[in-house]
Design an enzyme around this catalytic site. Structure first.
Site, PDB file in Angstrom:
ATOM      1  N   HIS B  82     -58.462  23.456 -24.590  1.00 44.72           N
ATOM      2  CA  HIS B  82     -57.277  22.866 -24.647  1.00 44.72           C
ATOM      3  C   HIS B  82     -57.237  22.108 -23.249  1.00 44.72           C
ATOM      4  O   HIS B  82     -57.432  22.692 -22.238  1.00 44.72           O
ATOM      5  CB  HIS B  82     -55.969  23.874 -24.738  1.00 44.72           C
ATOM      6  CG  HIS B  82     -54.671  23.352 -24.609  1.00 44.72           C
ATOM      7  ND1 HIS B  82     -53.895  22.492 -25.916  1.00 44.72           N
ATOM      8  CD2 HIS B  82     -53.730  23.024 -23.622  1.00 44.72           C
ATOM      9  CE1 HIS B  82     -52.851  22.062 -25.210  1.00 44.72           C
ATOM     10  NE2 HIS B  82     -52.744  22.388 -23.958  1.00 44.72           N
ATOM     11  N   ASP B 161     -42.391  27.008 -33.005  1.00 42.08           N
ATOM     12  CA  ASP B 161     -42.920  26.318 -31.863  1.00 42.08           C
ATOM     13  C   ASP B 161     -42.614  24.713 -31.961  1.00 42.08           C
ATOM     14  O   ASP B 161     -42.124  24.114 -30.938  1.00 42.08           O
ATOM     15  CB  ASP B 161     -44.279  26.574 -31.557  1.00 42.08           C
ATOM     16  CG  ASP B 161     -44.889  25.558 -30.440  1.00 42.08           C
ATOM     17  OD1 ASP B 161     -44.569  25.618 -29.258  1.00 42.08           O
ATOM     18  OD2 ASP B 161     -45.716  24.561 -30.948  1.00 42.08           O
ATOM     19  N   ARG B 168     -37.077  21.005 -26.850  1.00 40.96           N
ATOM     20  CA  ARG B 168     -37.373  20.948 -25.407  1.00 40.96           C
ATOM     21  C   ARG B 168     -37.529  19.639 -24.886  1.00 40.96           C
ATOM     22  O   ARG B 168     -36.982  19.206 -23.777  1.00 40.96           O
ATOM     23  CB  ARG B 168     -38.298  21.895 -24.886  1.00 40.96           C
ATOM     24  CG  ARG B 168     -38.256  23.491 -24.835  1.00 40.96           C
ATOM     25  CD  ARG B 168     -39.381  24.339 -25.117  1.00 40.96           C
ATOM     26  NE  ARG B 168     -40.218  23.951 -23.930  1.00 40.96           N
ATOM     27  CZ  ARG B 168     -41.619  24.150 -23.825  1.00 40.96           C
ATOM     28  NH1 ARG B 168     -42.080  24.485 -24.759  1.00 40.96           N
ATOM     29  NH2 ARG B 168     -42.319  23.872 -22.631  1.00 40.96           N
ATOM     30  N   SER B 183     -46.263  28.015 -25.813  1.00 41.06           N
ATOM     31  CA  SER B 183     -46.031  27.122 -27.009  1.00 41.06           C
ATOM     32  C   SER B 183     -47.524  26.706 -27.343  1.00 41.06           C
ATOM     33  O   SER B 183     -48.005  26.699 -28.549  1.00 41.06           O
ATOM     34  CB  SER B 183     -45.436  25.797 -26.477  1.00 41.06           C
ATOM     35  OG  SER B 183     -45.870  24.561 -27.249  1.00 41.06           O
ATOM     36  N   LYS B 187     -50.172  28.302 -30.896  1.00 46.06           N
ATOM     37  CA  LYS B 187     -51.005  27.456 -31.782  1.00 46.06           C
ATOM     38  C   LYS B 187     -52.454  27.828 -31.600  1.00 46.06           C
ATOM     39  O   LYS B 187     -53.044  28.125 -32.647  1.00 46.06           O
ATOM     40  CB  LYS B 187     -50.724  25.943 -31.267  1.00 46.06           C
ATOM     41  CG  LYS B 187     -49.476  25.653 -31.767  1.00 46.06           C
ATOM     42  CD  LYS B 187     -49.158  24.161 -31.153  1.00 46.06           C
ATOM     43  CE  LYS B 187     -48.797  24.144 -29.835  1.00 46.06           C
ATOM     44  NZ  LYS B 187     -48.031  23.036 -28.981  1.00 46.06           N
TER      45      LYS B 187
END
Lengths: 444, 444
Positions: B82, B161, B168, B183, B187
């Protein structure tokens, strides 16, 4: 995009310029800023605070979101009294006709009860026929004719405040002193006042728990008034027990009428006179506190004050007969004495527990949509510090049915504490706050 | 009533229990808590913070709001990478097929570009026919067949989320480390990983400006991983300039393909290898960093990695011919060199300005609803520290039309700063953070 940037800035501890407060407030009122952005912004305001200029700018923006009265041509002083709310607080019902009967215009805009605190509008609406939702034009006409009007926040007045307050109520952002002060003052300034007197409640039944917060609220409102040409004086008064004896809408109207006739309970009379003195001094129609007090005593003694209440009720479509005969007010089907479970001192009469008891009886609200039963409530004769015998009556419960009587008993058992000793209650009027600072008020 | 109490508690600096996080999150996902209450709550979270247990509980609640992959029966390690996002960051496009070609399953879920940062989904969708919206069942089948899937956050995965992130984004509550970490991890945990490698971007183009925040995010994600049986390693990499040369969706796919064929720019290759080493080590399929590096070099050298990309593209409905012939990708109508306005050092190539330039060309988004033109962008050959002559080409602009070329020039004039000296750029890979702490990474 505007809202986003302003949320960020407040979130990071920055400040908004007056034009930004105005743009954001008006955009929110017009529906261009969604509730969720305003909710995040209000939480940032709650936690980061507003400085004096920001509070002033927010107040003005909310004021300018709607219409306002223009009363200068009445040619008299216009003074209102605002209370931060409590249990048994029917002072407005006494003060408004009393002060108006002395030649000062009283354009009084009040709210409804919510949670444990009662609201003047609900009390007034227990008078059969009484209309609190006047237009501004109607309010103006009535003020010119009889010097007093008792209304709710109309749709025309500070709609941005109305919308923002409902949102704050749902998002745990009510208890912020600058937001509270701006909300109150945006409505009060719309009344075109020449002076405002604020009754800030202290003690376990008040919504601000600490003295320093109460003083801060007083000072914030005084500064806001000064910024907008409206002198403000605040008194801090006791709400560690209910004010007077009656708690419940019609019961409180009845007690207010008694008080206007000179038969009210001493604590209610003392607080009413203390606030009335400030109203007459700020109006410039009394030469001194003693003079103000004498004027009020005379208006009550001669029946002029009670008669003025009749005229107000009549003007607003209510049955003026309630002043002569309070039995014309809604009457509860059941009433029963509540007796002391033991001998001892009345240690405490908890206003919040009483307020919750009224809700349980159907006479209060947990949500704005709730309907209230005007007839129910309590008349509490026991005062903190009293010595009581086992079985001696402490209060009377007024309920819709037997189940109500039982829930009333349950509430009073929690609310009225009998003990071996009693803590001294708070002084009825403890502090006076004005533009020149804070003074301790000597006990009478 | 629940939401109200939890907002109050967080507002006042208190903490929520795991069951409360769960109840609030699921009620919000189900529409029982309105956006405005959640917005106020998230602002309170932003300003008051979440402790480790709270962050963990929120992550789990969001994870449990949806479905997840169950991949243990694949019998191989499952590792994802990520990135916190940047400009020119096409590492995922290289790493996913490269690591999958080495026998490690890569169930990669990516996002779209927003603001100045690009998104892997947009890049993939510039491949004609490529489908990123697979169901979980389809993703599972493809993983079993070819060890890699490149998808977006499906509606089934962490819907709480998804909804909370959109809120947000609209309420200035994005940049909170616990909320970001929860968040991302909600995932990633849904991918049923055996390990996760995070690329945290540093420098002017990154969304967290300060090193201590980047380290805090790394540590928060590592702890969240540890709490849920998923080892996490983070590398801090440079985003004070774009990564590689190509910036723009199809252009980046082309550069990723070149890199898979061994012809990529050195900085992109170095970051890809550094992250790939961590992926292979965490998967347990490499004995050492050197072994991992050799495996990757071999996969690229033999064409196995590029071939794996073809198989992935084919499996997801795209035209695998783009790997052989990148001209099959969308081509911009106009392209023009951008030349240096003076002689000197390339002092800076500002990623944010490049990102804004791509948006101006139509290749990026300011709002989630915006459509992107995959063909446009820049190929920037000038690197910070280079000496350039007046008129020497610094970049190529790819645009939809002449107006685009002009806006591209304008963007590059702001983005590429030529000066008399050049500040040293950030090291490409500066820190490695794992369960055992923070290490400085030596320069190669």
């Amino acid at each position: 995009m505007l809202a986003q940037r302003l949320i960020e800035r407040k979130r990071d501890g920055g400040r908004l310029e007056a034009g930004e407060w105005r743009a954001l407030t008006l955009a929110y009122a017009a529906g261009h800023v969604p509730d969720y952005q305003m909710a995040a912004f209000l939480m940032a305001c709650f936690l980061r605070g507003l400085d004096r200029e920001e509070t002033s700018a927010l107040t003005e923006a909310m004021l300018d979101s709607g219409d306002r009265l223009a009363l200068a041509d009445l040619g008299v002083a216009r003074v209102d009294k605002h209370s931060t709310g409590g249990v048994g607080d029917k002072v407005s019902l006494v003060l408004a006709p009393l002060i108006a009967s002395l030649g000062v215009a009283v354009p009084m805009m009040s709210g409804r009860g919510l949670g444990h605190t009662g609201g003047t509008l609900d009390k007034l609406e227990s008078i059969p026929g009484f209309r609190t939702s006047l237009t501004l034009a109607e309010a103006r006409t009535q003020l010119a004719a009889i010097g007093c009007v008792l209304i709710g926040q109309t749709k025309e007045i500070a709609p941005a405040d109305r919308k923002m307050y409902a949102l704050r109520d749902a998002t745990a952002t009510v208890e912020s002193i600058p937001l509270i002060a701006a909300s109150i003052m945006s409505k009060k300034l719309a009344e075109d006042l020449t002076g405002l007197v604020i009754d800030i409640k202290r003690g376990s039944g008040s919504f601000l728990p600490r003295l320093e917060q109460e003083l801060e609220l007083a000072e914030t409102m005084i500064r806001l008034g000064a910024d907008h040409g409206c002198p403000v004086v605040a008194l801090l008064t006791a709400m560690d027990r209910p004010l007077g004896r009656a708690c419940g809408n019609a019961l409180e109207v009845e007690e207010a009428i008694l008080t206007l006739k000179g038969e009210g309970p001493p604590d209610l009379l003392e607080v009413t006179y203390a606030l009335g003195v400030e109203m007459l001094l700020i109006a410039g129609t009394a030469a001194s506190p003693d003079d103000a007090r004498r004027q009020m005593e005379k208006a009550i003694g001669t029946g002029k004050a009670a008669e003025h209440f009749q005229r107000i009720i009549e003007a607003q479509g209510g049955n003026p007969g309630v002043v002569e005969d309070p039995a014309a007010l809604p009457q509860a089907a059941e009433c029963e004495l509540f007796n002391s479970p033991r001998r001892g001192f009345v240690a405490r009469v908890e206003p919040r527990a009483i307020g919750r008891g009224i809700i349980a009886l159907g006479g209060g609200r947990t949500k704005m949509e709730d309907r209230v039963d005007p007839s129910v409530g309590f008349v509490i004769t026991a005062r903190p510090g009293d010595w009581v015998e086992h079985g001696e009556p402490l209060a009377t419960i007024f309920a819709h049915d037997r189940a109500g009587v039982e829930s009333g008993k349950h509430a009073l058992r929690l609310a009225i504490i009998i003990g071996d000793e009693a803590d001294p209650p708070l002084p009825l009027v403890s502090h006076r706050v004005s533009g020149s600072g804070v003074e301790l008020v000597p006990r009478p």
